[in-house]
Scaffold this motif. Structure first.
Motif, PDB file in Angstrom:
ATOM      1  N   TRP A 379       0.799  -1.217   0.000  1.00 16.45           N
ATOM      2  CA  TRP A 379       0.000   0.000   0.000  1.00 16.45           C
ATOM      3  C   TRP A 379       0.835   1.273   0.000  1.00 16.45           C
ATOM      4  N   PRO A 380       1.805   1.443   0.893  1.00 18.14           N
ATOM      5  CA  PRO A 380       2.619   2.665   0.831  1.00 18.14           C
ATOM      6  C   PRO A 380       3.436   2.776  -0.455  1.00 18.14           C
ATOM      7  N   LEU A 381       3.871   1.639  -1.000  1.00 20.09           N
ATOM      8  CA  LEU A 381       4.570   1.682  -2.287  1.00 20.09           C
ATOM      9  C   LEU A 381       3.645   2.171  -3.391  1.00 20.09           C
ATOM     10  N   ALA A 382       2.402   1.712  -3.371  1.00 20.34           N
ATOM     11  CA  ALA A 382       1.433   2.119  -4.396  1.00 20.34           C
ATOM     12  C   ALA A 382       1.131   3.609  -4.301  1.00 20.34           C
ATOM     13  N   VAL A 383       1.007   4.129  -3.087  1.00 20.91           N
ATOM     14  CA  VAL A 383       0.766   5.563  -2.909  1.00 20.91           C
ATOM     15  C   VAL A 383       1.925   6.375  -3.490  1.00 20.91           C
ATOM     16  N   GLY A 384       3.155   5.950  -3.213  1.00 20.56           N
ATOM     17  CA  GLY A 384       4.323   6.634  -3.762  1.00 20.56           C
ATOM     18  C   GLY A 384       4.346   6.595  -5.277  1.00 20.56           C
ATOM     19  N   ALA A 385       3.944   5.474  -5.849  1.00 23.03           N
ATOM     20  CA  ALA A 385       3.915   5.336  -7.305  1.00 23.03           C
ATOM     21  C   ALA A 385       2.942   6.327  -7.935  1.00 23.03           C
ATOM     22  N   VAL A 386       1.758   6.446  -7.360  1.00 17.33           N
ATOM     23  CA  VAL A 386       0.743   7.360  -7.896  1.00 17.33           C
ATOM     24  C   VAL A 386       1.194   8.816  -7.772  1.00 17.33           C
ATOM     25  N   LEU A 387       1.743   9.188  -6.614  1.00 11.96           N
ATOM     26  CA  LEU A 387       2.220  10.558  -6.418  1.00 11.96           C
ATOM     27  C   LEU A 387       3.295  10.921  -7.440  1.00 11.96           C
ATOM     28  N   THR A 388       4.216   9.994  -7.675  1.00  7.67           N
ATOM     29  CA  THR A 388       5.292  10.238  -8.639  1.00  7.67           C
ATOM     30  C   THR A 388       4.734  10.419 -10.043  1.00  7.67           C
ATOM     31  N   PHE A 389       3.806   9.568 -10.426  1.00  6.64           N
ATOM     32  CA  PHE A 389       3.241   9.639 -11.777  1.00  6.64           C
ATOM     33  C   PHE A 389       2.533  10.971 -11.990  1.00  6.64           C
ATOM     34  N   VAL A 390       1.725  11.397 -11.028  1.00  9.29           N
ATOM     35  CA  VAL A 390       0.963  12.644 -11.171  1.00  9.29           C
ATOM     36  C   VAL A 390       1.892  13.852 -11.223  1.00  9.29           C
ATOM     37  N   PHE A 391       2.883  13.912 -10.312  1.00 12.41           N
ATOM     38  CA  PHE A 391       3.805  15.051 -10.304  1.00 12.41           C
ATOM     39  C   PHE A 391       4.613  15.104 -11.599  1.00 12.41           C
ATOM     40  N   SER A 392       5.096  13.956 -12.058  1.00 11.77           N
ATOM     41  CA  SER A 392       5.899  13.917 -13.279  1.00 11.77           C
ATOM     42  C   SER A 392       5.083  14.354 -14.494  1.00 11.77           C
ATOM     43  N   ALA A 393       3.814  14.013 -14.512  1.00  6.83           N
ATOM     44  CA  ALA A 393       2.951  14.437 -15.610  1.00  6.83           C
ATOM     45  C   ALA A 393       2.826  15.964 -15.639  1.00  6.83           C
ATOM     46  N   LEU A 394       2.723  16.578 -14.465  1.00  4.53           N
ATOM     47  CA  LEU A 394       2.628  18.039 -14.393  1.00  4.53           C
ATOM     48  C   LEU A 394       3.922  18.699 -14.884  1.00  4.53           C
ATOM     49  N   VAL A 395       5.074  18.176 -14.447  1.00  5.87           N
ATOM     50  CA  VAL A 395       6.359  18.745 -14.866  1.00  5.87           C
ATOM     51  C   VAL A 395       6.582  18.546 -16.360  1.00  5.87           C
ATOM     52  N   TYR A 396       6.243  17.361 -16.857  1.00  7.05           N
ATOM     53  CA  TYR A 396       6.452  17.085 -18.282  1.00  7.05           C
ATOM     54  C   TYR A 396       5.611  18.024 -19.146  1.00  7.05           C
ATOM     55  N   GLY A 397       4.483  18.449 -18.629  1.00  4.81           N
ATOM     56  CA  GLY A 397       3.654  19.389 -19.368  1.00  4.81           C
ATOM     57  C   GLY A 397       4.327  20.741 -19.554  1.00  4.81           C
ATOM     58  N   ARG A 398       5.334  21.062 -18.715  1.00  3.97           N
ATOM     59  CA  ARG A 398       6.077  22.324 -18.814  1.00  3.97           C
ATOM     60  C   ARG A 398       7.461  22.117 -19.417  1.00  3.97           C
ATOM     61  N   ARG A 399       7.651  21.024 -20.125  1.00  2.85           N
ATOM     62  CA  ARG A 399       8.991  20.665 -20.596  1.00  2.85           C
ATOM     63  C   ARG A 399       9.603  21.701 -21.532  1.00  2.85           C
ATOM     64  N   THR A 400       8.801  22.375 -22.353  1.00  4.41           N
ATOM     65  CA  THR A 400       9.344  23.346 -23.297  1.00  4.41           C
ATOM     66  C   THR A 400      10.012  24.496 -22.558  1.00  4.41           C
ATOM     67  N   THR A 401       9.348  25.022 -21.527  1.00  2.87           N
ATOM     68  CA  THR A 401       9.905  26.108 -20.728  1.00  2.87           C
ATOM     69  C   THR A 401      11.163  25.673 -19.985  1.00  2.87           C
ATOM     70  N   VAL A 402      11.123  24.457 -19.434  1.00  2.06           N
ATOM     71  CA  VAL A 402      12.258  23.948 -18.666  1.00  2.06           C
ATOM     72  C   VAL A 402      13.484  23.772 -19.562  1.00  2.06           C
ATOM     73  N   LEU A 403      13.288  23.144 -20.698  1.00  2.00           N
ATOM     74  CA  LEU A 403      14.413  22.892 -21.600  1.00  2.00           C
ATOM     75  C   LEU A 403      14.998  24.184 -22.148  1.00  2.00           C
ATOM     76  N   LYS A 404      14.144  25.156 -22.399  1.00  3.20           N
ATOM     77  CA  LYS A 404      14.637  26.462 -22.911  1.00  3.20           C
ATOM     78  C   LYS A 404      15.527  27.141 -21.876  1.00  3.20           C
ATOM     79  N   SER A 405      15.161  27.050 -20.596  1.00  2.00           N
ATOM     80  CA  SER A 405      15.937  27.711 -19.550  1.00  2.00           C
ATOM     81  C   SER A 405      17.293  27.058 -19.331  1.00  2.00           C
ATOM     82  N   LEU A 406      17.393  25.762 -19.649  1.00  2.00           N
ATOM     83  CA  LEU A 406      18.673  25.062 -19.472  1.00  2.00           C
ATOM     84  C   LEU A 406      19.682  25.459 -20.538  1.00  2.00           C
ATOM     85  N   ASP A 407      19.187  25.864 -21.720  1.00  2.00           N
ATOM     86  CA  ASP A 407      20.063  26.358 -22.808  1.00  2.00           C
ATOM     87  C   ASP A 407      21.175  25.367 -23.129  1.00  2.00           C
ATOM     88  N   LEU A 408      20.788  24.089 -23.324  1.00  2.00           N
ATOM     89  CA  LEU A 408      21.766  23.046 -23.626  1.00  2.00           C
ATOM     90  C   LEU A 408      21.959  22.909 -25.127  1.00  2.00           C
TER      91      LEU A 408
END
Length: 408
Positions: A379-408
């Protein structure tokens, strides 16, 4: 920048880096042998997920308090000398574990104390060792050098548990601790043989230590790209990586013995090794950064499968995917930091990386381990899995802004 395996060969052609890498390989194998042996001893003595979490916390959490100051010092003192001293102290800690084990004196409390000692030394050592890397290779080979470091780390994660499993199966946990002592000695010899020709120029005038720490934190927090990547790493480290520290308990869900426990941990290492080899052929930091931003989606899904399945073969597949995802996080974040951060701030920002990479799993292992004593670990492992998936989805949605700021 060198491409593919040519970049790896070019990095290893530099004598200092080659010497460092060979010694580091032996040391890391021994470290994983010891980690698995310690986890198994604690599980055998207590059968408690909370105790497993507590030992992991003692080993990893000192990063949170010690590493920021060590990172500030790494930007102003001799990095190689401090690395040598730290390695000698870690060798002494491994020797104490071997002696106490041979005398039959190991207890959960003593293991906790020695894990804390090792955690403090490692927390101080980590920023120095990471910040030393640019002094060992030409900047054009830096991405390949980071990838090689990860290959070495994850090869050790694959080989070390297998050796530990054999040692435990033969009834000799002491042998595992002796092996770690010997490998630390090998790395100490390698460090003594390094002679730096190219030394990074550190500022001659530095602000106070606390001010230096704050300056590094402020730089990372205000940098949109680095901030997003470090936050993603923090969530993954808090919610996903604790499964490594709790593997004896996880293996217990399948009634596994010492050898099966070692196999499960080695499968994670195998996944990491596959990921490291693949990434070593990538020479585009922008692609690495993009993979880091999407990586949490894979890891969240994989951990959810691992937490829910009743089939051992499916658990092994999920652990393989987790290992792959873990190495993507490690390589991508460290490579971006090495390339984006100015030389005079590198030690401090790398210390934040180390603090998150080791400190967050400590908190996660403590919380998940304690919760598993009151409910199934699933159960605690499953909760961690869901939290990670949701947060990562939010960050990935801003990937264009993030990658531009890194200037790689």
């Amino acid at each position: 920048m060198a491409n593919g395996w040519h970049g790896v060969r070019a990095a290893l052609s530099e004598a200092n880096y080659r010497t460092f890498t060979i010694g580091n390989a032996f040391s890391l194998i021994g470290t994983w042998v010891q980690r698995l042996a310690l986890g198994w001893v604690v599980w055998e003595l207590t059968r408690s997920g909370a105790w497993l979490g507590a030992v992991a916390f003692a080993d990893l959490f000192p990063m949170v308090f010690v590493t920021p100051f060590a990172g500030a010092l790494a930007d102003r003192v001799d990095r190689l000398r401090v690395t040598r001293i730290s390695q000698a102290l870690l060798m002494a800690q491994a020797g104490l574990l071997a002696v106490f084990s041979a005398l039959g004196m190991l207890s959960p409390e003593l293991i906790l104390a020695l894990a804390l000692v090792g955690g403090v030394i490692t927390a101080f050592n980590q920023p120095f060792r990471m910040a030393l890397l640019p002094s060992l290779v030409d900047r054009s080979h830096l991405v390949s050098a980071v990838a090689v470091n990860s290959i070495v780390f994850n090869t050790a994660r694959f080989i070390g548990p297998a050796i530990a499993g054999l040692a435990i199966a033969w009834g000799s946990v002491t042998l595992a601790f002796v092996l770690n002592f010997v490998t630390f000695a090998a790395f100490s010899v390698a460090l003594a043989r390094i002679r730096l020709v190219r030394i990074e120029q550190l500022p001659s005038a530095n602000p106070g230590l606390m001010k230096s720490v704050v300056e590094g934190c402020r730089y990372a927090a205000r940098h949109a790209g680095l901030g997003a990547m470090l936050l993603t790493l923090a969530v993954i480290s808090l919610c996903i990586r604790p499964v490594l520290e709790l593997m004896p308990s996880y293996a217990g869900l399948f009634d596994s013995d010492a050898m099966k426990f070692a196999v499960m941990t080695s499968v994670i290492g195998l996944g990491s090794l596959i990921g490291a080899i693949r990434l070593s052929r990538l020479n585009n930091p922008r692609i690495l950064a993009r993979m880091a931003l999407s990586n949490g989606l894979l890891m969240g899904a994989a951990l959810l499968v691992a937490a829910g399945t009743q089939y051992e073969w499916l658990a092994l597949v999920a652990l393989l995917a987790l290992g792959y995802g873990m190495v993507v996080s490690g390589i991508a974040n460290q490579t971006v930091i090495q390339l984006v951060v100015p030389d005079h701030l590198r030690g401090r920002v790398l210390s934040l990386h180390s603090m998150i990479f080791r400190g967050a799993p400590a908190l996660g292992a403590l919380a998940i381990g304690a919760a598993s004593d009151f409910m199934s670990l699933r159960w605690p492992l499953a909760v961690g899995a869901v939290l990670t998936f949701v947060f990562s989805a939010l960050v990935y949605g801003r990937r264009t802004t993030v990658l531009k700021s890194l200037d790689l």
